[in-house]
Design an enzyme around this catalytic site. Structure first.
Site, PDB file in Angstrom:
ATOM      1  N   ASP A   1       0.870  -1.169   0.000  1.00 39.58           N
ATOM      2  CA  ASP A   1       0.000   0.000   0.000  1.00 39.58           C
ATOM      3  C   ASP A   1       0.914   1.228   0.000  1.00 39.58           C
ATOM      4  O   ASP A   1       2.138   1.136   0.012  1.00 39.58           O
ATOM      5  CB  ASP A   1      -0.965  -0.046   1.199  1.00 39.58           C
ATOM      6  CG  ASP A   1      -2.170   0.866   0.977  1.00 39.58           C
ATOM      7  OD1 ASP A   1      -2.126   1.705   0.055  1.00 39.58           O
ATOM      8  OD2 ASP A   1      -3.148   0.768   1.732  1.00 39.58           O
TER       9      ASP A   1
ATOM     10  N   GLU B   1      -9.851   6.679   5.203  1.00 39.00           N
ATOM     11  CA  GLU B   1      -8.581   6.425   5.890  1.00 39.00           C
ATOM     12  C   GLU B   1      -8.517   7.229   7.186  1.00 39.00           C
ATOM     13  O   GLU B   1      -9.541   7.522   7.789  1.00 39.00           O
ATOM     14  CB  GLU B   1      -7.407   6.672   4.936  1.00 39.00           C
ATOM     15  CG  GLU B   1      -7.516   5.792   3.676  1.00 39.00           C
ATOM     16  CD  GLU B   1      -6.315   5.857   2.783  1.00 39.00           C
ATOM     17  OE1 GLU B   1      -5.193   5.693   3.261  1.00 39.00           O
ATOM     18  OE2 GLU B   1      -6.511   6.052   1.560  1.00 39.00           O
TER      19      GLU B   1
END
Ligand code: BGC
Length: 766
Positions: A314, A524
């Site tokens: 990621d 997020e």
């Protein structure tokens, strides 16, 4: 002990070498593709190879500073030369700040591929990836679908498959062949800011939806070379969604039993469905950043699960190994740890540090050439299968259905099944089209709050790129009853009071107040939360309107179930719209005014109290102590719940046997009748429970479901089957096992016991 199926060792063996894929996956490899890879790799230098393993953001190729690109966006040709030709970077991702038009995408991808294919010596095309997670959400005017949690509320995998297919088409129309979707993390913690990106809290539902979305993106036979399909990317492997703090990218502690029983199956299903790539969890699990965990990346993922595609980091996660997690001192050590653990491609994403340092690590003998070759082989495999060598760029001109009516209709159909009716006291709903209404609340007149994060921008909080002509809830309510019959007062923003008393006065004398509440857009860490309760301003708005005596219907547009028990008794109706996408306003109004009979069902438990966030499949111990005036598990609305404008009656729950040997499927049938006067769609949900087991059994577990159409007055017999594997859990020895003994099957309020009588326990592979 009798084992029916040969078993792989469950406790991962750290001595197994990184870099090789399992024999089972090798058996599935296409020899033509593999020999083509051999040919390409025989000509590749080490520079070519480490370049292939590098993924940079478009920022690194553009004018401006990272995260702050110049406007309008423009590619920087010197940077292109350095990144793509000199350093041979093999993959680019992302968008610079906001959505681009499809014309601009074509220009970008054409230029990038020109450098890669015509100017770079190896001629290997670039693999461009994008977060197209609810439609092609980084292309202006693309079709935007409900977000994943909303899709799960439909309990209709076919709708997700269609969403995937449309997204694949429109992503190819943007010149891009790869999406970072689906999210297969299990949404077990309602505090987590990415809950709405998941398919909810249940393993079975989430696995079914994930499988369908993968097939939608990739095609029934994973024909990703087809110009209307793209490669999917499962994410974020593994254990990402259950942090102790409920906040993004913080520590998780997940015992192996739990990991295998709850968190692996969704990924396993998608791997078996052929998904070509996977992104690794940014967090740390059991004190080990997942990006360095060879047991997870190589032993489990590549060897045991047989995954032969690309393992991608990621965002910036190798750098975080020293800047955040502190398991490495510097880039050199961090890259060594990650690549040796099994990472194939690093989303660096802004500079060439990875490319340079990885080369040095190979030269120093710290990373083996066989590890590099394994990674490059996996990357080339995907590039070849995508047809990039033949067609590096697809043109929007070949995709006439982009953003058109047909695709909007697909999103609308999905949104109609998303909307979940949670309360309908005194039959307040559906509302009459000849009434007069107050529409109020922060989510009433916003397209952004219907779409959520990853919409035109990362956080989805800018209005500039929103699709023209899409309807907010307010617009859609006006369409139903006429402008003159609707009074709109904002009331509050998400967190602050604006004109609550004006809203309350406007409520007086109205047929009903439609109060639209929820959350701001986020994803997020930006969505980390201190309190799951609905913000006070919104509760105040409900309280003020309740005092007028006008019936209240709440509509929630939110990514997480915000607790509102303090005002729940004061409202007559509750509708959960989740994040239903661009057609969500229309779909909500359809349900409010009865043009659509709601058929959404909760894919999560909706909590009543902020300290009781227990998923539905909890252990029985979660329910004790009620004698001491403590509440048993008592969510505001349970998992699987949702009302309809008609009524359904279940009867005649039957099993083909009550003494089951576990060898052939157990057949379950139940009669479902629509006893009301409206046609509807019902979700038939089959749960089981184990009476006694060597690991404490869950209160209940969803094992099968079916969404059926039932006309008013119609009755159908629904048949569902169970295999012995469906009842398995991960036992004390970390093996999947179904133990003989007594079970119950539960459908609606009906229960039927049966006994599994096998000679011994039944064991199964992962
Ligand atoms: C997110 C991923 C996303 C990636 C690329 C990360 O910050 O965690 O889900 O795919 O960025 O944009």
């Amino acid at each position: 002990m009798l084992c029916w199926i040969a078993l792989l060792a469950f406790s991962c063996d750290s001595s197994s070498t990184g870099g090789s894929s399992s024999s089972s996956s090798k058996a599935n490899l296409d020899p033509d593709v593999e020999s083509r890879i051999d040919g390409i790799m025989s000509k590749m230098t080490l520079d070519d190879k480490v370049g292939e393993m590098t993924q940079l953001s478009i920022d690194a190729l553009s004018y401006g500073e990272p995260y702050q690109l110049d406007e309008p966006h423009k590619l920087h040709l010197d940077k292109m030369q350095e990144v793509l030709v000199d350093y041979k970077v093999g993959s680019i991702l992302n968008v610079g700040g906001h959505a681009y038009t499809k014309e601009h995408w074509e220009e970008i991808i054409t230029t990038i591929q020109d450098y890669a294919v015509n100017k770079k010596a190896s001629g290997i095309p670039v693999l461009y990836g994008i977060d197209a997670i609810h439609g092609t959400n980084y292309t202006v005017d693309a079709t935007l679908f409900p977000q994943q949690l909303a899709q799960a509320a439909t309990w209709n995998p076919e709708l997700s498959k269609i969403a995937g297919r449309v997204t694949a088409y429109e992503t190819r129309a943007s010149g891009i062949p790869w999406t970072f979707s689906p999210v297969l993390d299990l949404g077990k913690d309602p505090r987590w800011p990415r809950l709405w990106e998941t398919f909810g809290e249940d393993v079975h539902l989430s696995s079914k939806m994930g499988e369908a979305l993968v097939k939608g993106y990739e095609g029934d036979n994973n024909e990703i070379g087809d110009k209307e399909q793209i490669a999917s990317c499962m994410k974020h492997f593994l254990g990402y969604s259950v942090t102790m703090s409920g906040k993004d990218r913080t520590e998780a502690w997940v015992p192996e039993r739990m990991l295998r029983e709850y968190f692996v199956p969704g990924f396993k299903k998608a791997i078996d469905a052929g998904s070509h790539t996977i992104m690794i969890c940014s967090g740390e699990m059991n004190g080990i950043p997942v990006h360095t965990d060879k047991k997870i990346l190589t032993d489990l993922l590549k060897n045991e699960l047989g995954f032969d595609g690309i393992v991608l980091t990621d965002w910036e996660d190798i750098k975080y190994l020293y800047s955040r997690h502190r398991v490495a001192e510097n880039d050199y050590d961090a890259i060594k740890l990650a690549i040796n653990a099994g990472i194939d491609m690093s989303m660096v994403p802004m500079d060439l540090s990875f490319t340079k340092t990885l080369k040095k690590l190979v030269e120093d003998g710290e990373v083996s050439m066989s590890r590099i070759d394994d990674a490059v082989r996996r990357i080339l495999r995907v590039k070849i299968k995508l047809g990039l060598f033949e067609t590096p760029v697809t043109s929007y001109k070949d995709y006439p259905k982009f953003g058109g009516e047909e695709h909007a209709e697909a999103s609308y159909k999905a949104a109609q099944e998303v909307i979940t009716l949670l309360k309908n006291e005194d039959g307040v709903l559906p509302l009459s089209k000849s009434g007069k209404y107050l529409v109020t609340g922060p989510t009433a007149n916003s397209m952004n709050y219907l779409n959520g994060g990853w919409t035109n921008t990362w956080q989805g909080d800018k209005t500039d790129w929103n699709t023209e002509g899409k309807k907010t809830i307010l617009d859609a309510v006006k369409d139903k009853v006429g402008d003159g019959n609707v009074t709109y007062v904002e009331g509050t923003t998400i967190n602050e009071a604006k004109n609550i008393s004006a809203a309350a006065s406007a409520a007086r004398g109205k047929t009903a107040a439609i109060v639209c509440l929820g959350e701001h857009t986020y994803t997020e860490f930006v969505g980390n939360l201190e309190d799951l309760a609905l913000p006070k301003a919104q509760l105040d708005l409900v309280n003020a309107i309740a005092k007028t005596g006008t019936p209240i219907v709440l509509v929630f547009a939110e990514g997480r179930p915000r607790v509102f028990s303090a005002v729940e008794p004061k409202v007559k109706g509750v509708i959960m719209a989740f994040l239903p996408g661009n057609e969500g306003g229309r779909a909500t109004a359809d349900v409010l005014f009865g043009d659509v009979n709601p058929s959404g069902r909760l894919p999560i438990s909706y909590p009543r109290h902020v300290n009781s966030l227990v998923p539905y499949d909890h252990k029985r111990t979660a329910m004790v102590h009620t004698d001491f005036s403590m509440e048993a598990v008592n969510p505001q609305y349970p998992f699987g719940y949702g009302l309809s404008y008609t009524t359904y009656e279940y009867s005649n729950l039957k099993l083909n046997t009550e003494k089951w040997d576990g060898k052939s499927p157990l057949e379950v049938s139940v009669d479902v009748a629509n006893t009301g006067d409206r046609d509807g769609k019902e979700v038939v949900q089959l749960y089981t429970t184990d009476y006694v087991a060597s690991i404490t059994p869950s209160n209940r577990r969803l094992r099968a479901f079916d969404k059926i159409d039932l006309k008013a007055g119609e009755k159908k017999t629904v048949k569902l089957t169970l295999d012995a594997r469906d009842l398995a859990f991960v036992g004390r020895d970390l093996r999947w096992v179904t133990e003989s003994g007594k079970f119950a099957v539960m459908v609606d309020k009906l229960t039927q016991d049966f006994e599994l009588i096998a000679n011994d326990n039944l064991y199964f592979e992962e």
